[in-house]
Design a protein around this motif. Structure first.
Motif, short mmCIF file in Angstrom:
data_model
loop_
_atom_site.label_atom_id
_atom_site.label_comp_id
_atom_site.label_asym_id
_atom_site.label_seq_id
_atom_site.Cartn_x
_atom_site.Cartn_y
_atom_site.Cartn_z
N GLY A 436 0.82 -1.20 0.00
CA GLY A 436 0.00 0.00 0.00
C GLY A 436 0.85 1.26 0.00
O GLY A 436 2.09 1.21 0.07
N ALA A 437 0.20 2.39 -0.10
CA ALA A 437 0.91 3.66 -0.20
C ALA A 437 1.59 4.01 1.12
O ALA A 437 1.06 3.79 2.19
CB ALA A 437 -0.06 4.78 -0.60
N TYR A 438 2.81 4.54 1.01
CA TYR A 438 3.55 5.04 2.17
C TYR A 438 4.58 6.04 1.66
O TYR A 438 4.93 6.06 0.47
CB TYR A 438 4.23 3.91 2.94
CG TYR A 438 5.31 3.18 2.18
CD1 TYR A 438 6.65 3.58 2.25
CD2 TYR A 438 4.99 2.08 1.37
CE1 TYR A 438 7.63 2.90 1.55
CE2 TYR A 438 5.97 1.41 0.66
CZ TYR A 438 7.29 1.82 0.76
OH TYR A 438 8.27 1.17 0.06
N ALA A 439 5.05 6.89 2.53
CA ALA A 439 6.01 7.94 2.15
C ALA A 439 7.38 7.33 1.87
O ALA A 439 7.81 6.41 2.56
CB ALA A 439 6.12 8.98 3.26
N MET A 440 8.04 7.88 0.84
CA MET A 440 9.38 7.41 0.50
C MET A 440 10.36 7.80 1.61
O MET A 440 10.38 8.94 2.07
CB MET A 440 9.83 8.00 -0.83
CG MET A 440 11.14 7.43 -1.35
SD MET A 440 11.61 8.16 -2.94
CE MET A 440 10.29 7.57 -3.99
N ALA A 441 11.15 6.84 2.04
CA ALA A 441 12.05 7.08 3.17
C ALA A 441 13.37 7.70 2.73
O ALA A 441 13.96 8.50 3.46
CB ALA A 441 12.32 5.77 3.91
N ALA A 442 13.87 7.36 1.53
CA ALA A 442 15.18 7.82 1.08
C ALA A 442 15.07 9.17 0.36
O ALA A 442 14.01 9.55 -0.12
CB ALA A 442 15.81 6.79 0.16
N ASP A 443 16.20 9.88 0.28
CA ASP A 443 16.25 11.19 -0.37
C ASP A 443 17.56 11.28 -1.15
O ASP A 443 18.65 11.29 -0.55
CB ASP A 443 16.18 12.30 0.67
CG ASP A 443 16.09 13.68 0.02
OD1 ASP A 443 16.02 13.75 -1.22
OD2 ASP A 443 16.11 14.67 0.77
N VAL A 444 17.45 11.36 -2.49
CA VAL A 444 18.66 11.40 -3.33
C VAL A 444 19.42 12.71 -3.15
O VAL A 444 20.61 12.80 -3.48
CB VAL A 444 18.30 11.21 -4.81
CG1 VAL A 444 17.76 9.82 -5.05
CG2 VAL A 444 17.29 12.25 -5.26
N ASN A 445 18.76 13.73 -2.65
CA ASN A 445 19.44 15.02 -2.45
C ASN A 445 20.50 14.95 -1.36
O ASN A 445 21.32 15.86 -1.22
CB ASN A 445 18.43 16.11 -2.11
CG ASN A 445 17.48 16.38 -3.27
OD1 ASN A 445 17.90 16.37 -4.43
ND2 ASN A 445 16.22 16.62 -2.96
#
Length: 642
Positions: A436-445
């Motif tokens: 199901g939908a959930y917020a992305m944990a990683a950040d490429v920035n």
């Protein structure tokens, strides 16, 4: 207890459990009292009723003595138990008892002796000090006439406070009836049954199917037929068994008209005489009905209630077990699928991430290798300042090559972010597809934020400005001269090149003409060589520094190191998302396992509970059969004996 069914759907389970616990505790207490009551050969008769209904007057009429105080206004405020004086060694006494549980007739410390003449004051004023009064009284009548001195069993007549005196005394009367064999309920013909009276009769009917009812002050009623009809209708609703035996159990009298003068031989009114005869028969002759039947009735009601509770709980527990078992079966494929998804998904996530990281690393190394190979292109943007500032020019060349390579590294970092973002989106979609939908944990920035790149540093040296590279003719002459020198050296047999040159110089020294040509030639050659070196210095420093920079890159493993560093940064970001996916799917599995464990526990408890209540249902049924086989009808008992 005593109800065949009830609707508990509106109550919470905890509330039902608390109510049931209280009622079962009450039933256990009552069973203990019931056992003691059945084992006791004496009989206790409770005279109760509404406030100012004439209870004390009725007791005095039964005793043919004015023992209890009676008045138009309420008098009795404490339980008064009247017994035959023979039970107190023939002495007429009043024992005022502070604590009923500790009372012992043979221990004067457990009661206070009150004179008969002070009885009125104690009952009306000093009653708060005592819980009960035991009145031992003589009855001069014969055993055939007396209720107390009957020659069969010991009888206790208990006069109680009015039901609606106050809530405490009313509750006490309700509780006391559990210790009573026969209830004589006195109701005023003028007032009929009040709410308190109806509640008492309903409560008593759980055990005592037959209640002796005295309708007092009947002579004051003008329309006696209507009064009888209304009261009997109320009795029919309150106690059907009493109504069925109304001829023996319901009596319309006026107790105040009974002659209480000592030694009087005045006959009682026919209605009251008939009441005495029926009460005596009910208490003494029909003891199976007055003493044993209430116990049988209570046990039967109790066992029926237990059967109803057991059947309901057995059904509920069986339904809960079936439901839990079905839930486990229906949930098993989803649980197994979740386990398979975990293994497959984590493997796919790891594979996709590693492919992306490998691609990023290979792209970085190829791009940086190309940049190093063409690093000389960075020189074209530098303006040559002339021979006098050639050292600064050389330094600018070195810095330009370093900066160009750094720019290429930063471009590769940006490219790695883009590739990692693409892979990150792919991983995230793989996770949301199954969880199901959930917020992305990683950040490429956050990739490559810290400036960790190493610089390839080279030092400009003097030798970097000289690089003797001859053209084809000069190179050929130089090679010929070198070859001739080597051949000549071998022909002359000299040991080394120095000795050969020295010999040539000596030969030239012997020839004056040759000496005159050597000096100008050498001078011209030196000037030409110097001019060549100076003119080639710019190209030499460019060639030497480019060569030197490439060698430094190879020696330090710079390209491989940067490729590994960029790939490591990409892997760190992708692992964050991978860990998030792993944690979420593991948590989903743990939640599923916890829910299954709870359901399994529900199934286990429900199964055990169903088996337990099935056993209770069977036992209660067997006990009920035994209880109902006990014969309490005197006529049937007489026939069986005959």
């Amino acid at each position: 207890m005593g109800h065949s069914s009830t609707d508990l759907s509106s109550l919470e389970s905890k509330s039902i459990a608390n109510l049931l616990t209280d009622r079962l505790d009450q039933s256990l207490s009552h069973l203990s009292k019931l056992q003691a009551r059945v084992a006791d050969t004496s009989s206790k008769v409770l005279v109760t009723g509404d406030l100012n209904s004439g209870k004390s007057t009725f007791v005095n009429a039964l005793l043919k003595r004015e023992i209890l105080p009676a008045d138009q206004q309420p008098c009795t405020s404490v339980f008064c138990e009247v017994l035959d004086a023979m039970l107190n060694d023939g002495l007429e006494q009043v024992h005022a008892i502070p604590t009923v549980e500790t009372y012992n007739r043979l221990d004067p410390n457990t009661y206070h002796v009150i004179e008969m003449r002070h009885l009125y004051k104690v009952i009306t004023e000093d009653y708060e000090h005592y819980k009960m009064l035991k009145i031992y009284a003589n009855d001069a009548r014969t055993t055939q006439e007396s209720l107390l001195h009957n020659g069969v069993v010991d009888i206790a007549l208990i006069d109680s406070p009015g039901l609606n005196t106050d809530s405490v005394k009313t509750t006490a009367v309700f509780a006391r009836q559990e210790e009573i064999d026969v209830v004589v309920f006195v109701v005023s013909a003028e007032n009929h049954f009040t709410l308190s009276g109806k509640e008492f009769l309903w409560n008593a009917a759980n055990e005592k199917t037959h209640i002796f009812i005295v309708v007092n002050r009947f002579d004051s009623i003008r329309d006696k037929d209507r009064c009888k009809r209304l009261i009997l209708e109320q009795i029919r609703q309150l106690s059907p068994a009493t109504y069925a035996d109304a001829d023996d159990l319901v009596h319309f009298v006026s107790a105040g008209n009974v002659d209480l003068e000592p030694g009087s031989r005045k006959l009682d009114a026919p209605d009251f005489a008939r009441l005495e005869q029926r009460l005596r028969a009910f208490v003494l002759e029909n003891r199976t009905k007055s003493k044993l039947l209430p116990a049988k009735n209570y046990l039967a009601n109790l066992l029926k209630d237990i059967s109803v509770l057991s059947e309901a709980n057995e059904k509920k527990s069986s339904d809960a077990y079936a439901k839990a078992t079905m839930e486990l079966e229906q949930d098993l494929p989803a649980y197994q699928h979740l386990l398979r998804v975990r293994d497959r998904l984590l493997e796919q996530v790891e594979k996709v991430a590693e492919q992306a990281v490998t691609s990023v690393q290979m792209h970085a190394q190829n791009r940086l290798n190309q940049a190093v190979e063409h690093v000389g292109q960075a020189i074209g943007t530098i303006e040559y300042p002339g021979i006098l500032l050639i050292w600064q020019y050389a330094q600018d060349i070195a810095d330009s090559m370093v900066q160009k390579l750094l720019n290429e590294v930063r471009q590769e970092e940006q490219h790695a972010r883009q590739e990692t973002a693409v892979c990150l989106e792919r991983l995230h979609s793989m996770g949301t597809e199954h969880m199901g939908a959930y917020a992305m944990a990683a950040d490429v920035n956050k990739m490559c934020v810290k400036n960790r790149e190493r610089r390839v540093s080279i030092t400009v040296e003097t030798t970097d400005f000289f690089d003797l590279v001859l053209d084809d003719k000069l190179s050929g002459a130089a090679l010929s001269f070198g070859a001739a020198a080597m051949v000549g050296g071998r022909m002359l047999g000299f040991k080394d090149a120095v000795s050969s040159i020295w010999s040539v110089s000596n030969m030239m020294g012997n020839n004056n003409n040759l000496r005159r040509w050597v000096v100008p030639v050498v001078g011209v050659a030196s000037v030409g060589f110097l001019v060549y070196v100076v003119s080639d210095m710019r190209s030499a420093v460019e060639r030497k520094l480019v060569k030197k920079f490439k060698q430094a890159v190879r020696d330090t493993g710079y390209v491989e190191g940067q490729g590994h560093r960029i790939a490591r940064e990409s892997r760190k970001v992708l692992r964050v998302e991978g860990w998030e996916i792993q944690n979420r799917i593991q948590k989903a599995i743990e939640n599923k396992e916890q829910k299954r464990s709870e359901t399994e526990q529900v199934a286990l408890v429900s199964k055990e509970t169903a088996e337990y209540f099935a056993s209770i249902l069977s036992k209660s049924g067997l006990l009920l059969e035994k209880v109902e086989m006990v014969q309490t009808d005197p006529h049937l008992i007489a026939k069986e004996d005959a």
